[in-house]
Structure formats: structure tokens, C-alpha cells
Design an enzyme around this catalytic site. Structure first.
Site, PDB file in Angstrom:
ATOM      1  N   ARG A   1       9.808  -9.951  18.694  1.00  0.00           N
ATOM      2  CA  ARG A   1      10.633  -8.979  17.924  1.00  0.00           C
ATOM      3  C   ARG A   1      10.879  -9.409  16.477  1.00  0.00           C
ATOM      4  NH1 ARG A   1      13.434  -8.941  22.900  1.00  0.00           N
ATOM      5  NH2 ARG A   1      12.726  -7.202  24.170  1.00  0.00           N
TER       6      ARG A   1
ATOM      7  N   LYS B   1       5.316  -2.515   4.119  1.00  0.00           N
ATOM      8  CA  LYS B   1       4.607  -1.609   5.032  1.00  0.00           C
ATOM      9  C   LYS B   1       3.539  -2.420   5.746  1.00  0.00           C
ATOM     10  CE  LYS B   1       5.062   2.975   3.040  1.00  0.00           C
ATOM     11  NZ  LYS B   1       4.341   4.114   2.432  1.00  0.00           N
TER      12      LYS B   1
ATOM     13  N   GLU C   1      -5.180   1.459  -7.592  1.00  0.00           N
ATOM     14  CA  GLU C   1      -3.731   1.421  -7.327  1.00  0.00           C
ATOM     15  C   GLU C   1      -2.967   1.033  -8.600  1.00  0.00           C
ATOM     16  OE1 GLU C   1      -2.634   2.650  -4.550  1.00  0.00           O
ATOM     17  OE2 GLU C   1      -3.751   1.947  -2.796  1.00  0.00           O
TER      18      GLU C   1
ATOM     19  N   LYS D   1       6.270  -1.236  -8.429  1.00  0.00           N
ATOM     20  CA  LYS D   1       6.356  -1.131  -6.964  1.00  0.00           C
ATOM     21  C   LYS D   1       7.720  -1.609  -6.483  1.00  0.00           C
ATOM     22  CE  LYS D   1       4.648  -1.000  -2.605  1.00  0.00           C
ATOM     23  NZ  LYS D   1       3.490  -0.987  -1.736  1.00  0.00           N
TER      24      LYS D   1
ATOM     25  N   GLU E   1      11.113   4.985   2.636  1.00  0.00           N
ATOM     26  CA  GLU E   1      10.385   6.196   2.245  1.00  0.00           C
ATOM     27  C   GLU E   1      11.077   7.484   2.722  1.00  0.00           C
ATOM     28  OE1 GLU E   1       6.063   5.803   2.104  1.00  0.00           O
ATOM     29  OE2 GLU E   1       5.908   7.924   2.601  1.00  0.00           O
TER      30      GLU E   1
ATOM     31  N   ARG F   1       9.713   6.774  -2.627  1.00  0.00           N
ATOM     32  CA  ARG F   1       8.592   5.897  -2.244  1.00  0.00           C
ATOM     33  C   ARG F   1       7.336   6.695  -1.897  1.00  0.00           C
ATOM     34  NH1 ARG F   1       8.468   0.289   1.288  1.00  0.00           N
ATOM     35  NH2 ARG F   1       6.226   0.002   1.040  1.00  0.00           N
TER      36      ARG F   1
ATOM     37  N   ASN G   1       2.165   7.392  -2.777  1.00  0.00           N
ATOM     38  CA  ASN G   1       1.040   7.928  -2.007  1.00  0.00           C
ATOM     39  C   ASN G   1       0.219   8.942  -2.775  1.00  0.00           C
ATOM     40  OD1 ASN G   1       0.644   6.995   0.756  1.00  0.00           O
ATOM     41  ND2 ASN G   1       2.846   7.335   0.858  1.00  0.00           N
TER      42      ASN G   1
ATOM     43  N   HIS H   1      -3.319   9.679  -1.748  1.00  0.00           N
ATOM     44  CA  HIS H   1      -3.554   9.039  -0.453  1.00  0.00           C
ATOM     45  C   HIS H   1      -3.760  10.049   0.679  1.00  0.00           C
ATOM     46  CE1 HIS H   1      -2.421   5.494  -2.654  1.00  0.00           C
ATOM     47  NE2 HIS H   1      -2.476   4.716  -1.599  1.00  0.00           N
TER      48      HIS H   1
ATOM     49  N   HIS I   1      -6.880   9.157   2.477  1.00  0.00           N
ATOM     50  CA  HIS I   1      -6.894   8.718   3.884  1.00  0.00           C
ATOM     51  C   HIS I   1      -7.833   9.596   4.710  1.00  0.00           C
ATOM     52  CE1 HIS I   1      -2.729   6.502   3.764  1.00  0.00           C
ATOM     53  NE2 HIS I   1      -3.699   5.806   3.209  1.00  0.00           N
TER      54      HIS I   1
ATOM     55  N   HIS J   1     -10.636   1.489   0.414  1.00  0.00           N
ATOM     56  CA  HIS J   1      -9.372   2.234   0.290  1.00  0.00           C
ATOM     57  C   HIS J   1      -9.148   2.701  -1.155  1.00  0.00           C
ATOM     58  CE1 HIS J   1      -5.240   3.414   0.964  1.00  0.00           C
ATOM     59  NE2 HIS J   1      -4.848   2.629  -0.027  1.00  0.00           N
TER      60      HIS J   1
HETATM   61  P1  NAD Z   1      -9.556  -5.900   2.268  1.00  0.00           P
HETATM   62  O1  NAD Z   1      -8.373  -6.555   2.811  1.00  0.00           O
HETATM   63  O2  NAD Z   1     -10.546  -5.338   3.221  1.00  0.00           O
HETATM   64  O3  NAD Z   1     -10.273  -6.909   1.278  1.00  0.00           O
HETATM   65  C1  NAD Z   1     -11.421  -6.493   0.603  1.00  0.00           C
HETATM   66  C2  NAD Z   1     -12.608  -7.452   0.787  1.00  0.00           C
HETATM   67  O4  NAD Z   1     -12.467  -8.551  -0.089  1.00  0.00           O
HETATM   68  C3  NAD Z   1     -12.739  -8.034   2.175  1.00  0.00           C
HETATM   69  O5  NAD Z   1     -14.095  -8.135   2.489  1.00  0.00           O
HETATM   70  C4  NAD Z   1     -12.134  -9.413   2.008  1.00  0.00           C
HETATM   71  O6  NAD Z   1     -12.607 -10.341   2.956  1.00  0.00           O
HETATM   72  C5  NAD Z   1     -12.584  -9.777   0.622  1.00  0.00           C
HETATM   73  N1  NAD Z   1     -11.748 -10.727  -0.092  1.00  0.00           N
HETATM   74  C6  NAD Z   1     -10.407 -10.783  -0.095  1.00  0.00           C
HETATM   75  N2  NAD Z   1      -9.988 -11.665  -1.000  1.00  0.00           N
HETATM   76  C7  NAD Z   1     -11.080 -12.213  -1.562  1.00  0.00           C
HETATM   77  C8  NAD Z   1     -11.284 -13.177  -2.571  1.00  0.00           C
HETATM   78  N3  NAD Z   1     -10.268 -13.730  -3.229  1.00  0.00           N
HETATM   79  N4  NAD Z   1     -12.551 -13.505  -2.883  1.00  0.00           N
HETATM   80  C9  NAD Z   1     -13.594 -12.911  -2.265  1.00  0.00           C
HETATM   81  N5  NAD Z   1     -13.471 -11.968  -1.309  1.00  0.00           N
HETATM   82  C10 NAD Z   1     -12.218 -11.623  -0.970  1.00  0.00           C
HETATM   83  O7  NAD Z   1      -9.154  -4.670   1.310  1.00  0.00           O
HETATM   84  P2  NAD Z   1      -7.970  -4.463   0.267  1.00  0.00           P
HETATM   85  O8  NAD Z   1      -8.497  -3.523  -0.737  1.00  0.00           O
HETATM   86  O9  NAD Z   1      -7.369  -5.733  -0.177  1.00  0.00           O
HETATM   87  O10 NAD Z   1      -6.857  -3.714   1.127  1.00  0.00           O
HETATM   88  C11 NAD Z   1      -7.072  -2.440   1.671  1.00  0.00           C
HETATM   89  C12 NAD Z   1      -6.097  -2.260   2.814  1.00  0.00           C
HETATM   90  O11 NAD Z   1      -4.773  -2.303   2.307  1.00  0.00           O
HETATM   91  C13 NAD Z   1      -6.251  -0.921   3.508  1.00  0.00           C
HETATM   92  O12 NAD Z   1      -6.236  -1.126   4.895  1.00  0.00           O
HETATM   93  C14 NAD Z   1      -5.040  -0.143   3.076  1.00  0.00           C
HETATM   94  O13 NAD Z   1      -4.609   0.784   4.028  1.00  0.00           O
HETATM   95  C15 NAD Z   1      -4.032  -1.240   2.884  1.00  0.00           C
HETATM   96  N6  NAD Z   1      -2.927  -0.905   1.967  1.00  0.00           N
HETATM   97  C16 NAD Z   1      -1.672  -1.150   2.391  1.00  0.00           C
HETATM   98  C17 NAD Z   1      -0.614  -0.894   1.557  1.00  0.00           C
HETATM   99  C18 NAD Z   1       0.768  -1.247   1.994  1.00  0.00           C
HETATM  100  O14 NAD Z   1       1.720  -0.859   1.325  1.00  0.00           O
HETATM  101  N7  NAD Z   1       0.933  -1.985   3.057  1.00  0.00           N
HETATM  102  C19 NAD Z   1      -0.839  -0.378   0.273  1.00  0.00           C
HETATM  103  C20 NAD Z   1      -2.154  -0.147  -0.128  1.00  0.00           C
HETATM  104  C21 NAD Z   1      -3.203  -0.410   0.727  1.00  0.00           C
HETATM  105  N1  GLY Z   2       1.388   1.813  -0.790  1.00  0.00           N
HETATM  106  C1  GLY Z   2       2.418   2.750  -0.479  1.00  0.00           C
HETATM  107  C2  GLY Z   2       3.737   2.137  -0.238  1.00  0.00           C
HETATM  108  O1  GLY Z   2       3.912   0.954  -0.216  1.00  0.00           O
HETATM  109  O2  GLY Z   2       4.675   2.849  -0.040  1.00  0.00           O
END
Ligand code: NAD
Ligand code: GLY
Length: 361
Positions: free
Chosen positions: A119, A141, A183, A225, A235, A239, A243, A246, A250, A263
Site C-alpha cells: 500500500r 501520475k 512536451e 509543471k 486534476e 491540470r 493534456n 493528448h 493517445h 509518446h
Molecule cells: P521511454 O521511457 O520509453 O524512453 C525512451 C527510450 O529511451 C527508451 O528506449 C529508453 O530505454 C531510452 N533511454 C532512456 N534514457 C536514456 C538515456 N539517457 N540514454 C539512452 N537511451 C535512453 O519514453 P519517454 O518518452 O521517456 O516516456 C514516455 C512515457 O511517459 C509514456 O508511457 C507516457 O505515457 C509517459 N508519460 C507520463 C507522464 C506522467 O505525467 N506520468 C507524462 C508524460 C508522459
Molecule cells: N502529463 C500530464 C500530467 O502530469 O498531468
């Protein structure tokens, strides 16, 4: 020189520290680790680059590692379960700390595992992509995808701290780097006109990974942010403006199969679709729409939807979105560049017009 920003959420407040050489700073890590037990969650690409130096900085702790397969297609409940297997196998207690070392996929999954295990255990975000440093690691998130909808299973769960180490961005490939810029541009569009104008003047410096420009863009993005999250952690209002693009994006990610579009790429296309719709509502001028398309193109991002995904499929996918109310699609649109409106239900004929006209030749 490091910069520290604060996410202000009463007892869940935490710092975002931005600068070079942070991810294996032993003293900094020690400040935020709760007990002797530490689990590092990372993936097969990041582990060979950064796992060993991080492990070396955690001397004296009982450190275990969970190395996941790399890719958006593995952001699933099934893969999440392997993190729980690891925690249980090593008898991790409730005062353990999970470190998420990676991009948004690892951050979202590590954070969700931390939220669920017994938890809730402490977790530290060490974002290693530009996208994760400017967006996903901040704000709590967490979650995984479902085959029918992106990020549909998850929780709000804040980390102990975010260590955004700018030096690790040097190993990121160009496509991933551009995805992160989507972003960054978003913040300018939704609430920071001055930053948008700065981005128009400096986008090539960012692409060249100029250290000074990059630090500034990360800091300004995190500031935006953090301000939004401080105002509306769960949200219920502002917040949702984060999006922008998005709902369309999405749908593209889910409809083409997770991992086909990055993404950030899907967000860039989705933002251009949102700009087109904002124009149809009479909010943005045609010149504004072009200005938005231009910055994404200069950031080396796609701006037109995949031909294989027709309007009906996109609409069906958009009807599975966390912003929707009573099954009605709600989107984030721009009143002008630098100001997004709260989620809005738009006449479905207008959405369809955007989906059938914008970027379809
Ligand atoms: P990712 O985590 O898939 O990373 C992208 C690629 O880069 C991967 O292949 C990874 O292994 C590689 N990588 C990472 N760091 C590296 C480095 N320093 N050197 C070399 N390679 C590296 O993608 P992302 O774009 O970081 O994240 C996308 C994800 O984030 C999606 O799932 C999306 O839904 C999520 N997201 C979440 C929020 C949130 O608020 N939680 C906001 C935006 C996006
Ligand atoms: N990336 C959208 C949020 O954090 O709300």
C-alpha cells in the site's frame, strides 16, 4: 550549477533537482532513501549505461535490481508484476525505497509499483529522457497501459524527490530527444507565451543539446509543471490543460500499437489536430495554427496523423479517455498561443471535420 525547484503539496512536498552529475550523487541519494533496502527499477537499454555507477553510489545499502524489457509495449500489468516479484523475493519491507531509473515508461511503472507494494513505499525518480525530465517524473501520475486505452490503470503517487541529471541526456538518440521537445513546447502553448517565443528563437540550440539552453528549458518546463500540480494535484481543473494534444495523441498511440509512435510524436500530431480544432471554433487564427506546426517541424516532429488510422477509429479511441464525462469526449483546446482552455465538450461534427480534413490529402 544545480537548480532546485519545489513541488508544494503539504506533507507530500518534494524537490526537483536539475543539473549535471546528479544520478549517482551518494550524498543526495542518502537524503531521500528511507531505509537500508533499495530496489532499482530500470530497463535493458539504460542498465548497461547507468546501473553500475548508481549501484556504486549506494554502498552500505541492500540494493536489488529489476531490469525490465525496454519499450512502451511493455508498460503493462503483466510486466509490472515482475517488480512485485522482485520486492517479495527479496523480502522488502514497507520502509524500503524504490528508485526508478529511466524514461517515462520506467518512471510511470516504478511509481505505480511503489504506490501499490504494501500500500505504498517511498520512491525516487531519476528521469533519463528529456520527456521524463520535463514532464512525467514530476507530479505523481503513475500507471500502465491497457490494450484498450493508454495509461488507464494507475494512481496518483508522489515521489520523495526528482533528480534530473542533464548529463545523461547526451546518450539519448535524436528521435527520443525530439519527442521530449513536444512536451516542452506544450508548456509554452498552454500557459507560457514568453517561453514559447523563447523556444521559437532557440529550438535549434536545443536540438544541438546546448547545455545552457537545455538546462533553461528543463527548468522552465518543470517550473510550469510544478505550478500546475501545486494548484491541482488530482486534476479536478487546471491540470487537465497539461493534456493538450493528448486525447488525439493517445488515440494514435493505442490505435497504431504501443511503441509505433513515440509518446511525444503522437502528442505533436495531436497538438496540431487540437490547434486545427481551436481554429474551427474561431479561437486560433490560421497564422497561429501555422506557427504551431512550424515549431514542431523545426523540432523534427511529425505533424500529420497516420493515414492508416481513419477518423472513425480515432473517435472510438478518443471515447476512452480519462477526461471524458458520462462517455462524452472532452478535449483541451487553445484560446490563443499561451493559453489553454479547461476541458471542453465540442460538437462531434467539428471533431470529425478536424479528423477527416487536417493532414489528410
Ligand atoms: P521511454 O521511457 O520509453 O524512453 C525512451 C527510450 O529511451 C527508451 O528506449 C529508453 O530505454 C531510452 N533511454 C532512456 N534514457 C536514456 C538515456 N539517457 N540514454 C539512452 N537511451 C535512453 O519514453 P519517454 O518518452 O521517456 O516516456 C514516455 C512515457 O511517459 C509514456 O508511457 C507516457 O505515457 C509517459 N508519460 C507520463 C507522464 C506522467 O505525467 N506520468 C507524462 C508524460 C508522459
Ligand atoms: N502529463 C500530464 C500530467 O502530469 O498531468
Amino acid at each position: 550549477m544545480n537548480k532546485t525547484l519545489q513541488v508544494e503539496l503539504a506533507e507530500r512536498s518534494y524537490p526537483i533537482i536539475i543539473g549535471p552529475g546528479l544520478y549517482n550523487n551518494a550524498a543526495l541519494l542518502a537524503q531521500h532513501i528511507k531505509s537500508k533496502q533499495v530496489l532499482i527499477v530500470t530497463n535493458t537499454t539504460i542498465a548497461p549505461l547507468y546501473l553500475e555507477p548508481l549501484m556504486a553510489s549506494l554502498e552500505g545499502y541492500q540494493v536489488c535490481q529489476c531490469v525490465l524489457p525496454d519499450g512502451e509495449q511493455y508498460k503493462t500489468l503483466e510486466v509490472l508484476n515482475t517488480i512485485f516479484d522482485c520486492l517479495l523475493e527479496h523480502r522488502f519491507s514497507r520502509n524500503a525505497t524504490l528508485i526508478a531509473l529511466g524514461g517515462g515508461v520506467i518512471g510511470d511503472m516504478g511509481g505505480f509499483a511503489a504506490a501499490c507494494y504494501q500500500r505504498g513505499i517511498a520512491f525516487i525518480q531519476i528521469p533519463t529522457t528529456l520527456l521524463a525530465q520535463v514532464d512525467s517524473s514530476v507530479g505523481g501520475k503513475t500507471g500502465v497501459n491497457h490494450i484498450k486505452g493508454k495509461n488507464m490503470i494507475g494512481a496518483f503517487y508522489q515521489p520523495q524527490c526528482v533528480l534530473a541529471d542533464t548529463s545523461v541526456l547526451q546518450t539519448l538518440d535524436a528521435r527520443q530527444f525530439s519527442a521530449g521537445l513536444a512536451e516542452v513546447i506544450k508548456y509554452g502553448l498552454i500557459r507560457d507565451l514568453e517561453f514559447f517565443i523563447w523556444l521559437e528563437a532557440n529550438i535549434e540550440r536545443l536540438l544541438a543539446r546546448d547545455t545552457e539552453a537545455l538546462s533553461y528549458a528543463i527548468e522552465r518546463s518543470c517550473l510550469n509543471k510544478a505550478q500546475v500540480v501545486n494548484e491541482d494535484e488530482f486534476e479536478t481543473g487546471a491540470r487537465a490543460t497539461l493534456n493538450l494534444g493528448h486525447t488525439f495523441g493517445h488515440a494514435i498511440e493505442t490505435g497504431t500499437g504501443y511503441g509505433t509512435y513515440l509518446h511525444g510524436e503522437a502528442v505533436a500530431i495531436g497538438t496540431c489536430q487540437a490547434a486545427d480544432l481551436s481554429h474551427r471554433l474561431g479561437w486560433l487564427t490560421q497564422a497561429d495554427v501555422q506557427r504551431i506546426q512550424e515549431i514542431f517541424v523545426r523540432a523534427q516532429l511529425p505533424i500529420t496523423p497516420p493515414a492508416a488510422l481513419d477518423a472513425n477509429s480515432i473517435i472510438a479511441l478518443m471515447s476512452v479517455d480519462k477526461k471524458n464525462i458520462d462517455g462524452k469526449i472532452r478535449v483541451i483546446l487553445l484560446e490563443r498561443i499561451g493559453k489553454a482552455a479547461l476541458p471542453l465538450t465540442v460538437d462531434s461534427a467539428l471533431i470529425e471535420k478536424t479528423l477527416t480534413s487536417y493532414g489528410r490529402s
